[in-house]
Design a protein around this motif. Structure first.
Motif, PDB file in Angstrom:
ATOM      1  N   ASN A 183       0.786  -1.235   0.000  1.00  0.00           N
ATOM      2  CA  ASN A 183       0.000   0.000   0.000  1.00  0.00           C
ATOM      3  C   ASN A 183       0.823   1.292   0.000  1.00  0.00           C
ATOM      4  O   ASN A 183       0.359   2.328   0.458  1.00  0.00           O
ATOM      5  N   LYS A 184       2.030   1.265  -0.499  1.00  0.00           N
ATOM      6  CA  LYS A 184       2.854   2.485  -0.576  1.00  0.00           C
ATOM      7  C   LYS A 184       2.312   3.374  -1.691  1.00  0.00           C
ATOM      8  O   LYS A 184       2.193   2.954  -2.833  1.00  0.00           O
ATOM      9  N   ALA A 185       1.979   4.629  -1.378  1.00  0.00           N
ATOM     10  CA  ALA A 185       1.311   5.526  -2.319  1.00  0.00           C
ATOM     11  C   ALA A 185       2.234   6.118  -3.377  1.00  0.00           C
ATOM     12  O   ALA A 185       1.811   6.394  -4.493  1.00  0.00           O
ATOM     13  N   LEU A 186       3.508   6.322  -3.048  1.00  0.00           N
ATOM     14  CA  LEU A 186       4.459   6.919  -3.986  1.00  0.00           C
ATOM     15  C   LEU A 186       5.768   6.163  -3.877  1.00  0.00           C
ATOM     16  O   LEU A 186       6.331   6.040  -2.777  1.00  0.00           O
ATOM     17  N   THR A 187       6.239   5.632  -5.006  1.00  0.00           N
ATOM     18  CA  THR A 187       7.499   4.891  -4.986  1.00  0.00           C
ATOM     19  C   THR A 187       8.409   5.353  -6.115  1.00  0.00           C
ATOM     20  O   THR A 187       7.953   5.873  -7.137  1.00  0.00           O
ATOM     21  N   HIS A 188       9.690   5.131  -5.896  1.00  0.00           N
ATOM     22  CA  HIS A 188      10.721   5.472  -6.873  1.00  0.00           C
ATOM     23  C   HIS A 188      11.589   4.229  -7.077  1.00  0.00           C
ATOM     24  O   HIS A 188      12.081   3.659  -6.096  1.00  0.00           O
ATOM     25  N   THR A 189      11.774   3.841  -8.308  1.00  0.00           N
ATOM     26  CA  THR A 189      12.600   2.694  -8.652  1.00  0.00           C
ATOM     27  C   THR A 189      13.617   3.173  -9.673  1.00  0.00           C
ATOM     28  O   THR A 189      13.254   3.898 -10.596  1.00  0.00           O
ATOM     29  N   ILE A 201      24.144   7.351 -16.608  1.00  0.00           N
ATOM     30  CA  ILE A 201      22.718   7.601 -16.824  1.00  0.00           C
ATOM     31  C   ILE A 201      21.968   6.828 -15.749  1.00  0.00           C
ATOM     32  O   ILE A 201      22.304   5.676 -15.456  1.00  0.00           O
ATOM     33  N   THR A 202      20.957   7.445 -15.161  1.00  0.00           N
ATOM     34  CA  THR A 202      20.089   6.725 -14.230  1.00  0.00           C
ATOM     35  C   THR A 202      18.678   6.733 -14.791  1.00  0.00           C
ATOM     36  O   THR A 202      18.141   7.775 -15.157  1.00  0.00           O
ATOM     37  N   TYR A 203      18.104   5.536 -14.887  1.00  0.00           N
ATOM     38  CA  TYR A 203      16.732   5.324 -15.348  1.00  0.00           C
ATOM     39  C   TYR A 203      15.846   5.321 -14.107  1.00  0.00           C
ATOM     40  O   TYR A 203      16.118   4.594 -13.152  1.00  0.00           O
ATOM     41  N   PHE A 204      14.785   6.122 -14.131  1.00  0.00           N
ATOM     42  CA  PHE A 204      13.864   6.236 -12.992  1.00  0.00           C
ATOM     43  C   PHE A 204      12.446   5.859 -13.407  1.00  0.00           C
ATOM     44  O   PHE A 204      12.009   6.209 -14.499  1.00  0.00           O
ATOM     45  N   PHE A 205      11.742   5.204 -12.514  1.00  0.00           N
ATOM     46  CA  PHE A 205      10.305   4.992 -12.667  1.00  0.00           C
ATOM     47  C   PHE A 205       9.648   5.445 -11.376  1.00  0.00           C
ATOM     48  O   PHE A 205       9.938   4.935 -10.293  1.00  0.00           O
ATOM     49  N   THR A 206       8.780   6.447 -11.472  1.00  0.00           N
ATOM     50  CA  THR A 206       8.049   6.959 -10.316  1.00  0.00           C
ATOM     51  C   THR A 206       6.591   6.515 -10.453  1.00  0.00           C
ATOM     52  O   THR A 206       5.969   6.756 -11.484  1.00  0.00           O
ATOM     53  N   ALA A 207       6.075   5.857  -9.429  1.00  0.00           N
ATOM     54  CA  ALA A 207       4.697   5.353  -9.432  1.00  0.00           C
ATOM     55  C   ALA A 207       3.904   6.070  -8.343  1.00  0.00           C
ATOM     56  O   ALA A 207       4.360   6.188  -7.210  1.00  0.00           O
ATOM     57  N   GLN A 208       2.707   6.534  -8.734  1.00  0.00           N
ATOM     58  CA  GLN A 208       1.883   7.284  -7.780  1.00  0.00           C
ATOM     59  C   GLN A 208       0.470   6.726  -7.730  1.00  0.00           C
ATOM     60  O   GLN A 208      -0.187   6.582  -8.754  1.00  0.00           O
ATOM     61  N   ARG A 209       0.019   6.418  -6.510  1.00  0.00           N
ATOM     62  CA  ARG A 209      -1.355   5.948  -6.307  1.00  0.00           C
ATOM     63  C   ARG A 209      -2.289   7.151  -6.318  1.00  0.00           C
ATOM     64  O   ARG A 209      -2.041   8.163  -5.678  1.00  0.00           O
ATOM     65  N   MET A 210      -3.387   7.019  -7.058  1.00  0.00           N
ATOM     66  CA  MET A 210      -4.410   8.066  -7.105  1.00  0.00           C
ATOM     67  C   MET A 210      -5.758   7.547  -6.600  1.00  0.00           C
ATOM     68  O   MET A 210      -6.560   8.316  -6.109  1.00  0.00           O
ATOM     69  N   ASP A 211      -6.015   6.247  -6.770  1.00  0.00           N
ATOM     70  CA  ASP A 211      -7.303   5.658  -6.410  1.00  0.00           C
ATOM     71  C   ASP A 211      -7.113   4.408  -5.554  1.00  0.00           C
ATOM     72  O   ASP A 211      -6.162   3.654  -5.746  1.00  0.00           O
ATOM     73  N   TYR A 212      -8.027   4.187  -4.627  1.00  0.00           N
ATOM     74  CA  TYR A 212      -8.111   2.974  -3.823  1.00  0.00           C
ATOM     75  C   TYR A 212      -6.855   2.760  -2.987  1.00  0.00           C
ATOM     76  O   TYR A 212      -6.106   3.686  -2.725  1.00  0.00           O
ATOM     77  N   LYS A 213      -6.575   1.511  -2.592  1.00  0.00           N
ATOM     78  CA  LYS A 213      -5.469   1.281  -1.666  1.00  0.00           C
ATOM     79  C   LYS A 213      -4.193   0.779  -2.321  1.00  0.00           C
ATOM     80  O   LYS A 213      -3.126   0.870  -1.733  1.00  0.00           O
ATOM     81  N   ASN A 237     -10.012   1.180 -14.515  1.00  0.00           N
ATOM     82  CA  ASN A 237     -10.161   2.615 -14.770  1.00  0.00           C
ATOM     83  C   ASN A 237      -9.475   3.490 -13.713  1.00  0.00           C
ATOM     84  O   ASN A 237      -9.693   4.691 -13.669  1.00  0.00           O
ATOM     85  N   GLN A 238      -8.629   2.882 -12.883  1.00  0.00           N
ATOM     86  CA  GLN A 238      -7.915   3.667 -11.874  1.00  0.00           C
ATOM     87  C   GLN A 238      -6.934   4.626 -12.537  1.00  0.00           C
ATOM     88  O   GLN A 238      -6.409   4.359 -13.605  1.00  0.00           O
ATOM     89  N   LYS A 239      -6.659   5.714 -11.868  1.00  0.00           N
ATOM     90  CA  LYS A 239      -5.765   6.731 -12.415  1.00  0.00           C
ATOM     91  C   LYS A 239      -4.379   6.704 -11.773  1.00  0.00           C
ATOM     92  O   LYS A 239      -3.613   7.658 -11.883  1.00  0.00           O
ATOM     93  N   ASP A 240      -4.029   5.590 -11.120  1.00  0.00           N
ATOM     94  CA  ASP A 240      -2.661   5.431 -10.627  1.00  0.00           C
ATOM     95  C   ASP A 240      -1.742   5.589 -11.832  1.00  0.00           C
ATOM     96  O   ASP A 240      -2.008   5.028 -12.895  1.00  0.00           O
ATOM     97  N   ASN A 241      -0.668   6.356 -11.681  1.00  0.00           N
ATOM     98  CA  ASN A 241       0.152   6.640 -12.857  1.00  0.00           C
ATOM     99  C   ASN A 241       1.629   6.438 -12.589  1.00  0.00           C
ATOM    100  O   ASN A 241       2.094   6.494 -11.462  1.00  0.00           O
ATOM    101  N   GLY A 242       2.336   6.200 -13.688  1.00  0.00           N
ATOM    102  CA  GLY A 242       3.782   6.036 -13.635  1.00  0.00           C
ATOM    103  C   GLY A 242       4.452   6.986 -14.601  1.00  0.00           C
ATOM    104  O   GLY A 242       3.888   7.316 -15.647  1.00  0.00           O
ATOM    105  N   ALA A 243       5.640   7.436 -14.259  1.00  0.00           N
ATOM    106  CA  ALA A 243       6.422   8.305 -15.131  1.00  0.00           C
ATOM    107  C   ALA A 243       7.839   7.749 -15.234  1.00  0.00           C
ATOM    108  O   ALA A 243       8.447   7.380 -14.228  1.00  0.00           O
ATOM    109  N   ILE A 244       8.332   7.687 -16.461  1.00  0.00           N
ATOM    110  CA  ILE A 244       9.692   7.229 -16.727  1.00  0.00           C
ATOM    111  C   ILE A 244      10.550   8.464 -16.979  1.00  0.00           C
ATOM    112  O   ILE A 244      10.139   9.380 -17.686  1.00  0.00           O
ATOM    113  N   ALA A 245      11.752   8.460 -16.423  1.00  0.00           N
ATOM    114  CA  ALA A 245      12.684   9.565 -16.633  1.00  0.00           C
ATOM    115  C   ALA A 245      14.104   9.021 -16.684  1.00  0.00           C
ATOM    116  O   ALA A 245      14.379   7.922 -16.184  1.00  0.00           O
TER     117      ALA A 245
END
Length: 191
Positions: free
Chosen positions: A74-80, A162-174, A114-122
């Motif tokens: 149930n971690k709402a914001l993670t960085h990998t 170079i560092t590859y990042f994936f940030t994941a953010q919970r927007m809906d539910y648990k 239809n959840q809006k949990d989103n991920g961003a690659i950088a």
């Protein structure tokens, strides 16, 4: 009406004929990321990456048997992330500083229904002292099916890591259902 259509077509042809040709790059077939599909798992977690809370799942991967799920327990914001030493991968300092190299980076992203949990690659570019030179980002994504997200970025002068990042953010539910699979970083050379 017919004359207007002809005029528009002629203008479009003139504009397209005046466009500068884009440079062409030849890409290596070697993905610089280790364990890009999150297939290597130890004690329930993927190897070769650092994370502050992402986990691994196997119920509907893009390919193989596993994929990264954005939030574990149930971690709402993670960085990998994963760092790449370009010199150790065979690129010389002269070549890296030539402005003739680019990277194509990305991965397959998905979510849950239809959840809006989103991920961003950088990606972040670092110098020899691991001081950040620049960052490049693929915008946030959410959706119920696997979609390939990718971008090309020039390698700035002075880059050694170079560092590859994936940030994941919970927007809906648990659950944090921002998912990533088959991540990649390929180097391209100007022809």
């Amino acid at each position: 009406m017919y004359k207007i259509l002809i005029t528009i077509v002629v203008i479009a042809l003139l504009i397209s004929g005046c466009a500068k040709p884009q440079p062409r790059f030849t890409y290596s077939n070697v993905n610089l990321l280790s364990n890009p599909g999150f297939e290597k798992v130890s004690n329930g977690f993927f190897t070769d990456w650092s994370t502050d809370g992402a986990g691994v799942r196997s119920d509907f991967p893009h390919s193989g048997n596993h994929y990264l799920i954005g939030g574990y327990k149930n971690k709402a914001l993670t960085h990998t992330y994963q760092s790449i030493d370009l010199l150790a991968n065979g690129y010389s300092a002269k070549e890296l500083d030539s402005y003739k190299l680019v990277i194509k980076y990305g991965g397959y992203q998905s979510g849950w229904k239809n959840q809006k949990d989103n991920g961003a690659i950088a990606v972040r570019f670092y110098d020899k002292d691991k001081k950040e030179i620049r960052m490049d980002v693929i915008g946030k994504f959410y959706g119920p099916t696997w979609v390939k997200k990718q971008k090309t970025a020039g390698i700035p002068k002075g880059t050694r890591y170079i560092t590859y990042f994936f940030t994941a953010q919970r927007m809906d539910y648990k659950n944090n259902d921002a998912n990533l699979d088959d991540a990649f970083v390929y180097v391209g050379r100007l022809n």
